[in-house]
Design an enzyme around this catalytic site. Structure first.
Site, mmCIF file in Angstrom:
data_model
loop_
_atom_site.group_PDB
_atom_site.id
_atom_site.type_symbol
_atom_site.label_atom_id
_atom_site.label_comp_id
_atom_site.label_asym_id
_atom_site.label_seq_id
_atom_site.Cartn_x
_atom_site.Cartn_y
_atom_site.Cartn_z
ATOM 1 N N ASP A 203 89.313 18.287 -45.966
ATOM 2 C CA ASP A 203 88.633 17.517 -44.917
ATOM 3 C C ASP A 203 87.849 16.332 -45.478
ATOM 4 O OD1 ASP A 203 87.780 17.133 -42.161
ATOM 5 O OD2 ASP A 203 85.831 17.907 -42.751
ATOM 6 N N SER A 227 85.353 14.895 -37.353
ATOM 7 C CA SER A 227 86.622 15.612 -37.228
ATOM 8 C C SER A 227 86.700 16.274 -35.855
ATOM 9 C CB SER A 227 86.743 16.680 -38.314
ATOM 10 O OG SER A 227 86.677 16.106 -39.606
ATOM 11 N N GLN A 277 95.269 15.828 -39.217
ATOM 12 C CA GLN A 277 93.955 15.824 -38.579
ATOM 13 C C GLN A 277 93.821 14.654 -37.620
ATOM 14 O OE1 GLN A 277 90.021 14.467 -40.474
ATOM 15 N NE2 GLN A 277 89.874 16.688 -40.679
#
Length: 286
Positions: A203, A227, A277
């Site tokens: 991430d 995110s 993502q």
């Protein structure tokens, strides 16, 4: 083992409160919200502790509320299905009585089968790129303040960007980003630890990639970034304390959201994981 790596392993070592119920802590880093990779890694640890003899092959996550780093996070694991080959788990993370994050993960026994993989991009190796010490001695002074603070802090992961000059320029770039990553110290041999550490690391730069075509970064104070969801697939064994190439691209941005993908390779070219993502990239200066 470096202190930062020891702290990371401590963060991933959840306290079991009851069957299927775990408690995780956040580092005392001064961040205003919990790092998304931390919640992914902790949720995967919680799910992994409820399966036996199987390894995660995929996880799908949604971030719903910013995490509060000042209080613990409670992880509740739902054992959705235990099959002969696959096990499915759902994990919900809560704080202050509200769900902040949810993850579904699937685990599988080791099996053989058809094999193929994408080729690793041809980029300079980690030994051909400036080390973090060299960055601190040169390029660091050209970076914006938030980026300098990031590099000056002791961290559990060393990151060597191939296209590092993007942090010293606001020129739009090609929609791709390559970084070499590994922990700054040796990890235990347990494969589950390496998978959870890589989930944590996955991430760190992916959302930022979606801003490259616009000459911006998540460190830009005029960009609101967060995110929204995160998916990851594990393909083959690896060690997170050895160099891994994280090859990222961004096929789309729109409606204040950026979409990025990543392939993670061992140095020998073996594809070990894939990531996707979507995140919020709201332009506050508009």
């Amino acid at each position: 083992m470096s202190r930062a790596v020891t702290d990371l392993l401590s963060i991933l070592d959840l306290e079991q409160l009851e069957v299927n119920l775990f408690r995780g802590q956040s580092p005392k880093s001064g961040w205003q919200r919990v790092f998304g990779g931390q919640v992914i890694g902790q949720a995967l640890v919680a799910a992994t502790r409820t399966v036996d003899g199987r390894h995660p092959h995929s996880l799908h996550c949604y971030f719903m509320l910013p995490g509060d780093p000042k209080v613990p996070i409670i992880y509740d694991v739902d054992r959705i299905r235990d099959g002969k080959s696959f096990m499915t788990r759902r994990v919900v993370a809560t704080q202050h009585g509200q769900a902040i994050f949810a993850m579904s993960a699937s685990f599988q026994i080791d099996e053989g089968g058809f094999e193929h993989q994408a080729e690793m991009p041809e980029v300079p190796g980690p030994d051909e790129l400036p080390s973090e010490e060299e960055v601190k001695g040169g390029l660091l002074l050209q970076m914006p303040e938030p980026m300098r603070t990031y590099y000056e802090r002791e961290r559990p992961l060393e990151i060597r960007p191939v296209e590092i000059k993007r942090y010293t320029s606001r020129e739009p770039g090609e929609p791709r980003f390559h970084v070499w990553i590994k922990t700054t110290g040796r990890l235990p041999d347990d494969p589950a630890i390496h998978q959870c550490v890589l989930a944590y690391a996955s991430d760190m730069t992916l959302l930022d990639t979606s801003l490259i075509p616009h000459g911006r970064t998540v460190f830009d104070p005029t960009v609101q970034a967060a995110s929204l969801d995160h998916a990851m697939w594990f393909h083959r064994p690896f060690r997170a304390d050895e160099w891994l190439l994280y090859a990222q691209d961004t096929p789309n941005a729109g409606s204040a959201r950026g979409f990025s993908r990543g392939l993670i390779f061992r140095q020998d070219g073996t594809l070990v994981a894939s990531v996707a993502q979507e995140g919020l990239i709201r332009d506050r200066s508009a």
